[in-house]
Scaffold this motif. Structure first.
Motif, mmCIF file in Angstrom:
data_model
loop_
_atom_site.group_PDB
_atom_site.id
_atom_site.type_symbol
_atom_site.label_atom_id
_atom_site.label_comp_id
_atom_site.label_asym_id
_atom_site.label_seq_id
_atom_site.Cartn_x
_atom_site.Cartn_y
_atom_site.Cartn_z
ATOM 1 N N ARG A 261 0.830 -1.201 0.000
ATOM 2 C CA ARG A 261 0.000 0.000 0.000
ATOM 3 C C ARG A 261 0.867 1.255 0.000
ATOM 4 O O ARG A 261 0.467 2.279 -0.542
ATOM 5 C CB ARG A 261 -0.930 -0.009 1.209
ATOM 6 N N LEU B 134 0.394 4.465 -2.302
ATOM 7 C CA LEU B 134 0.337 5.812 -1.743
ATOM 8 C C LEU B 134 1.351 6.732 -2.417
ATOM 9 O O LEU B 134 1.078 7.914 -2.630
ATOM 10 C CB LEU B 134 0.576 5.764 -0.233
ATOM 11 N N THR C 246 0.000 10.237 -4.077
ATOM 12 C CA THR C 246 0.451 11.533 -3.551
ATOM 13 C C THR C 246 1.394 12.267 -4.501
ATOM 14 O O THR C 246 2.024 13.246 -4.094
ATOM 15 C CB THR C 246 1.137 11.349 -2.178
ATOM 16 N N HIS D 84 -5.141 14.721 1.821
ATOM 17 C CA HIS D 84 -4.180 13.696 2.243
ATOM 18 C C HIS D 84 -4.922 12.416 2.653
ATOM 19 O O HIS D 84 -4.527 11.309 2.269
ATOM 20 C CB HIS D 84 -3.335 14.232 3.394
ATOM 21 N N HIS E 143 -4.884 8.547 0.932
ATOM 22 C CA HIS E 143 -4.742 7.278 1.655
ATOM 23 C C HIS E 143 -5.890 6.335 1.313
ATOM 24 O O HIS E 143 -5.688 5.127 1.132
ATOM 25 C CB HIS E 143 -4.689 7.517 3.171
#
Length: 179
Positions: free
Chosen positions: A24, A28, A32, A92, A96
């Motif tokens: 993960r 991520l 991001t 943010h 996630h």
């Protein structure tokens, strides 16, 4: 009936073979990536920050001072920064959430580079990528992201052994996909 691994072993051997676990944290890293905020998201951000100014306008004059005074502008600025900060926290958390949806659990990945195509295997299930079908290759210091057919293939540095090998792979793939 032959399996994909038997078919590959009977055919030409791959130029490069990578094997790694995709986590993960790798998803991520993709979610991001710096992106432009545009369209309705930009409008929503401006409205959200503007609501902070509206809230200040609703406060009593004794708290914020007279309109146009230094205390008034300090409240407006503080409110705008607070609203922007809250928006960044929400974005943010949303990144996630998207990473968790993209990769709910770690998966074993193998990448076979056959020069004329890539073979991406997630838990043994193959996905073939011809270089001309690659939409974009995004290089970061820690990952290479290959965007193809509405899908993103994530290759972390640990799959290559070094950042230099990862960069060389990405540049070679860019050269092949550009021809």
């Amino acid at each position: 009936m032959t399996t994909a691994s038997e078919a590959t072993s009977n055919g030409p051997q791959p130029f490069r073979h990578l094997s790694f676990m995709l986590t993960r944290a790798d998803a991520l890293a993709y979610e991001t990536l710096p992106r432009e905020i545009g369209g309705w998201r930009l409008i929503l951000l401006f409205v959200w920050v503007g609501l902070g100014g509206l809230a200040v306008a609703m406060l009593p004059e004794g708290w914020v001072g007279e309109e146009g005074g230094w205390r008034f502008w300090a409240f407006i600025a503080a409110s705008g920064f607070a609203q922007y900060g809250l928006a960044m926290v929400v974005m943010h958390l949303y990144a996630h959430w998207r990473a968790a949806r993209r990769l709910p659990h770690p998966i074993a990945v193998e990448v076979l580079d056959h020069v004329d195509h890539l073979e991406w295997r997630e838990n043994g299930v193959p996905f073939f990528v011809a270089p001309e079908t690659i939409n974009a290759i995004i290089k970061t210091p820690t990952h290479v992201f290959i965007c193809v057919s509405g899908r993103v293939l994530i290759l972390p540095t640990r799959a290559f052994g070094s950042g230099r090998d990862m960069t060389a792979f990405a540049e070679e793939l860019e050269r092949r996909s550009g021809d």
